[in-house]
Design an enzyme around this catalytic site. Structure first.
Site, short mmCIF file in Angstrom:
data_model
loop_
_atom_site.label_atom_id
_atom_site.label_comp_id
_atom_site.label_asym_id
_atom_site.label_seq_id
_atom_site.Cartn_x
_atom_site.Cartn_y
_atom_site.Cartn_z
N SER A 143 0.84 -1.22 -0.02
CA SER A 143 -0.05 -0.05 -0.09
C SER A 143 0.97 1.37 0.21
CB SER A 143 -1.10 -0.11 1.39
OG SER A 143 -1.38 1.14 1.38
N SER A 144 0.10 2.36 -0.56
CA SER A 144 1.05 3.42 -0.45
C SER A 144 1.30 4.04 0.98
CB SER A 144 0.46 4.61 -1.24
OG SER A 144 -0.97 4.92 -0.64
N CYS A 145 0.83 3.64 1.77
CA CYS A 145 0.73 4.17 3.19
C CYS A 145 2.07 3.49 3.94
CB CYS A 145 -0.13 3.65 4.37
SG CYS A 145 -0.44 2.12 4.56
N TYR A 176 -0.90 -0.94 10.23
CA TYR A 176 -0.98 -1.63 8.80
C TYR A 176 0.19 -1.26 7.92
CZ TYR A 176 -3.55 -1.53 4.15
OH TYR A 176 -3.76 -1.93 2.82
N LYS A 217 2.60 -3.97 6.22
CA LYS A 217 2.96 -4.15 4.68
C LYS A 217 4.42 -4.00 4.54
CE LYS A 217 -1.30 -4.27 2.93
NZ LYS A 217 -1.51 -5.61 2.52
N HIS A 268 -13.43 2.94 2.68
CA HIS A 268 -12.33 4.05 2.17
C HIS A 268 -13.35 5.12 1.82
CE1 HIS A 268 -9.32 0.61 1.72
NE2 HIS A 268 -8.66 1.61 2.20
N1 LIG Z 1 -8.57 -1.06 -1.27
C1 LIG Z 1 -7.59 -0.15 -1.43
O1 LIG Z 1 -7.79 1.04 -1.67
C2 LIG Z 1 -6.28 -0.55 -1.09
C3 LIG Z 1 -5.91 -2.02 -1.24
N2 LIG Z 1 -4.71 -2.30 -1.03
C4 LIG Z 1 -4.21 -3.71 -0.81
O2 LIG Z 1 -4.98 -4.58 -1.76
C5 LIG Z 1 -4.98 -5.82 -1.17
C6 LIG Z 1 -6.51 -6.07 -1.57
O3 LIG Z 1 -7.50 -5.17 -0.90
P1 LIG Z 1 -8.86 -5.06 -1.18
O4 LIG Z 1 -9.29 -6.04 -2.34
O5 LIG Z 1 -9.25 -3.74 -1.33
O6 LIG Z 1 -9.46 -5.77 0.01
P2 LIG Z 1 -11.02 -6.49 0.47
O7 LIG Z 1 -11.18 -6.23 1.62
O8 LIG Z 1 -12.16 -6.12 -0.51
O9 LIG Z 1 -10.40 -7.89 0.31
C7 LIG Z 1 -9.64 -8.57 1.18
C8 LIG Z 1 -9.82 -10.20 0.90
O10 LIG Z 1 -8.89 -10.85 1.90
C9 LIG Z 1 -9.80 -11.69 2.59
N3 LIG Z 1 -9.22 -12.08 3.92
C10 LIG Z 1 -8.90 -11.15 4.94
N4 LIG Z 1 -8.46 -11.83 6.02
C11 LIG Z 1 -8.23 -13.24 5.71
C12 LIG Z 1 -7.87 -14.20 6.21
N5 LIG Z 1 -7.52 -14.27 7.43
N6 LIG Z 1 -8.08 -15.39 5.76
C13 LIG Z 1 -8.56 -15.62 4.38
N7 LIG Z 1 -8.95 -14.58 3.60
C14 LIG Z 1 -8.94 -13.36 4.28
C15 LIG Z 1 -11.07 -10.90 2.73
O11 LIG Z 1 -12.20 -12.07 2.99
P3 LIG Z 1 -13.26 -11.52 4.07
O12 LIG Z 1 -13.95 -10.31 3.42
O13 LIG Z 1 -14.23 -12.82 4.15
O14 LIG Z 1 -12.77 -11.32 5.44
C16 LIG Z 1 -11.48 -10.38 1.34
O15 LIG Z 1 -11.82 -11.45 0.36
C17 LIG Z 1 -4.70 -5.80 0.18
O16 LIG Z 1 -3.51 -6.32 0.28
C18 LIG Z 1 -4.60 -4.40 0.34
O17 LIG Z 1 -3.74 -4.00 1.62
C19 LIG Z 1 -3.49 -1.24 -1.17
C20 LIG Z 1 -3.86 -0.15 -1.31
C21 LIG Z 1 -5.24 0.53 -1.34
C1 LIG Z 2 -5.99 3.11 1.20
C2 LIG Z 2 -5.58 3.56 2.48
O1 LIG Z 2 -6.54 4.06 3.01
C3 LIG Z 2 -6.17 4.54 4.54
O2 LIG Z 2 -5.83 5.91 4.41
P1 LIG Z 2 -6.47 6.84 3.71
O3 LIG Z 2 -5.74 7.23 2.29
O4 LIG Z 2 -6.48 7.98 4.67
O5 LIG Z 2 -7.88 6.49 3.17
P2 LIG Z 2 -9.19 7.02 3.29
O6 LIG Z 2 -9.97 6.46 2.04
O7 LIG Z 2 -10.06 6.42 4.46
O8 LIG Z 2 -9.55 8.43 3.57
C4 LIG Z 2 -8.82 9.53 2.79
C5 LIG Z 2 -9.37 10.71 3.13
O9 LIG Z 2 -10.70 10.95 2.89
C6 LIG Z 2 -11.35 11.55 3.97
N1 LIG Z 2 -12.68 11.42 4.26
C7 LIG Z 2 -13.77 12.15 4.09
N2 LIG Z 2 -14.96 11.61 4.08
C8 LIG Z 2 -14.80 10.28 4.52
C9 LIG Z 2 -15.50 9.08 4.66
O10 LIG Z 2 -16.76 9.10 4.70
N3 LIG Z 2 -14.83 7.89 4.80
C10 LIG Z 2 -13.37 7.72 4.89
N4 LIG Z 2 -12.84 6.71 4.80
N5 LIG Z 2 -12.72 8.79 4.52
C11 LIG Z 2 -13.13 10.17 4.32
C12 LIG Z 2 -10.59 11.16 4.97
O11 LIG Z 2 -10.64 11.90 6.39
C13 LIG Z 2 -9.03 11.17 4.46
O12 LIG Z 2 -8.40 12.41 4.40
C14 LIG Z 2 -5.34 3.79 5.28
O13 LIG Z 2 -5.85 3.99 6.73
C15 LIG Z 2 -4.79 2.85 4.57
O14 LIG Z 2 -5.60 1.63 4.85
C16 LIG Z 2 -4.39 2.85 3.17
O15 LIG Z 2 -3.30 2.27 2.74
#
Ligand SMILES: NC(=O)C1=CN([C@@H]2O[C@H](COP(=O)(O)OP(=O)(O)OC[C@H]3O[C@@H](n4cnc5c(N)ncnc54)[C@H](OP(=O)(O)O)[C@@H]3O)[C@@H](O)[C@H]2O)C=CC1
Ligand SMILES: C[C@H]1O[C@H](OP(=O)(O)OP(=O)(O)OC[C@H]2O[C@@H](n3cnc4c(=O)[nH]c(N)nc43)[C@H](O)[C@@H]2O)[C@@H](O)[C@@H](O)C1=O
Length: 329
Positions: free
Chosen positions: A110-112, A139, A143, A186
């Site tokens: 992740s970018s974090c 988190y 990562k 998010h």
């Molecule tokens: N979404 C985003 O904005 C971003 C995502 N990423 C990374 O991309 C990857 C995918 O994210 P994303 O698709 O959004 O996440 P989701 O939450 O949509 O999907 C994650 C999946 O992992 C499964 N999972 C979690 N814990 C377990 C476990 N203990 N055993 C088996 N399966 C498990 C979940 O199943 P279940 O729901 O049943 O728990 C789910 O199907 C992650 O590594 C994330 O960190 C990186 C940057 C941004």
């Molecule tokens: C992908 C990234 O996701 C997380 O980080 P983040 O970039 O801060 O992601 P976010 O989508 O939750 O928020 C982005 C911005 O948006 C604002 N914001 C406004 N209103 C809502 C709102 O209603 N919900 C959320 N979630 N945010 C809101 C919020 O306050 C922030 O300023 C990491 O913890 C980490 O998991 C990670 O890697």
């Protein structure tokens, strides 16, 4: 080793937003032997269960898209789960992949991982050069450990066992299959839901968390899936030409960022909400800016295709199609 399209590919997290996009992109490319397990069938935090799974299935490649994932509020509220689950899942999967002869694995970070105040755009070299953003530090630490685990296995077992584990660092993602939970999601899925509900209720105002000034870079999930498959498909010499010796990670971004206020306006337009947008500065902003430098991946030949406006329209269609069934509690 079977021919490429017959390779046995394990997509971990195939029911998640990214894992499902990777699986459907692989299928569209003609890959025939994709194996999956739901969370209920295989808890990846369970070391023995993961060991048995790898010994039984013996995949050729692994896409590790299973993780504990959430937005700023979830990360800030459940830090223990975010560090424990993610370390356990990635340790089990990466180690058992190695023990069972998997040579190619892709880890999703992740970018974090980059410092809160990293120079923008953030290059791969910014890793471990400063303090992390506190709202998601646990988190991010998990990562970073995942990247270092891939690098360590490459260093120790690359030459002797052909291990070639790569890591992609996605920017903030959105699209079909997202989590639309009102608090734990998010920003994009949260606001799609909030604007949609406000439109139905004729609410005069929608409140956005924070000040609206943080900047984020958003990438459509099918672009992320395409980037993942692209990175896995690069031959080692080509991939290594853009990464440091032994370094396993490469950034995946859209190319430009927007403020949270701008993305809120774009979502309001996509949803068709016409009321007022307000801000709640008592909620955390998180990192002031997270804009990836994706030059390395671009030089290798990949670029994002879907712009934010088109991506938001598709994301809103997805929300309307699946709505409540996609809300993970
Ligand atoms: N979404 C985003 O904005 C971003 C995502 N990423 C990374 O991309 C990857 C995918 O994210 P994303 O698709 O959004 O996440 P989701 O939450 O949509 O999907 C994650 C999946 O992992 C499964 N999972 C979690 N814990 C377990 C476990 N203990 N055993 C088996 N399966 C498990 C979940 O199943 P279940 O729901 O049943 O728990 C789910 O199907 C992650 O590594 C994330 O960190 C990186 C940057 C941004
Ligand atoms: C992908 C990234 O996701 C997380 O980080 P983040 O970039 O801060 O992601 P976010 O989508 O939750 O928020 C982005 C911005 O948006 C604002 N914001 C406004 N209103 C809502 C709102 O209603 N919900 C959320 N979630 N945010 C809101 C919020 O306050 C922030 O300023 C990491 O913890 C980490 O998991 C990670 O890697």
């Amino acid at each position: 080793m079977p021919s490429d399209l017959n390779q046995k590919i394990y997509v971990a997290g195939h029911r998640g937003m990214v894992g499902s996009a990777i699986a459907r992109n692989l299928q569209a490319k003609g890959y025939k032997n994709i194996i999956t397990r739901t969370h209920a069938e295989l808890d990846l935090t369970n070391q023995q269960a993961v060991k048995t799974f790898f010994e039984t299935e013996m995949p050729d490649q692994v896409y590790l898209a299973a993780a504990k994932v959430g937005g700023i509020h979830a990360n800030n509220t459940f830090p223990a789960e975010f560090i424990y689950d993610n370390l356990m899942v990635q340790n089990n999967v990466i180690h058992q992949a190695f023990v069972n002869g998997v040579r190619k694995l892709l880890f999703l970070g992740s970018s974090c991982i980059y410092p809160r105040l990293a120079l923008q755009p953030m290059s791969e070299d910014a890793l471990l050069t400063g303090k992390l953003e506190p709202t998601n530090e646990p988190y991010a630490i998990a990562k970073i450990a995942g990247i270092k685990m891939c690098e360590s296995y490459n260093r120790q077992y690359g030459a002797s066992h052909g291990v070639d584990y790569r890591s992609v660092m996605p920017t903030n993602l959105y699209g079909p299959g997202d989590n639309y939970h009102p608090e734990n999601s998010h920003v994009i899925p949260a606001l799609i839901r909030r604007f949609h509900e406000a439109k139905l209720a004729n609410a005069p105002e929608v409140i956005i968390w924070g000040t609206g000034t943080p900047r984020r870079e958003f990438l459509y999930v099918d672009d992320m899936a395409a980037a993942s498959i692209f990175v896995m498909g690069l031959d080692k010499k080509t991939y290594d030409s853009q990464t440091q010796p032994m370094q396993s990670h490469v950034n995946v971004g859209f190319g430009s960022d927007v403020t949270i206020e701008e993305v809120a306006q774009a979502i309001s337009k996509a949803v068709g909400y016409q009321g007022k947008i307000s801000f709640d500065p008592t909620k955390p902003d998180g990192a002031p800016r997270k804009w990836m430098d994706s030059a390395r991946l671009n030089q290798l030949g990949w670029k994002a295709l879907k712009d934010l406006e088109a991506g938001l329209e598709l994301a809103y269609v997805d929300f309307c199609t699946h709505n409540q069934s996609l809300v993970k509690l």
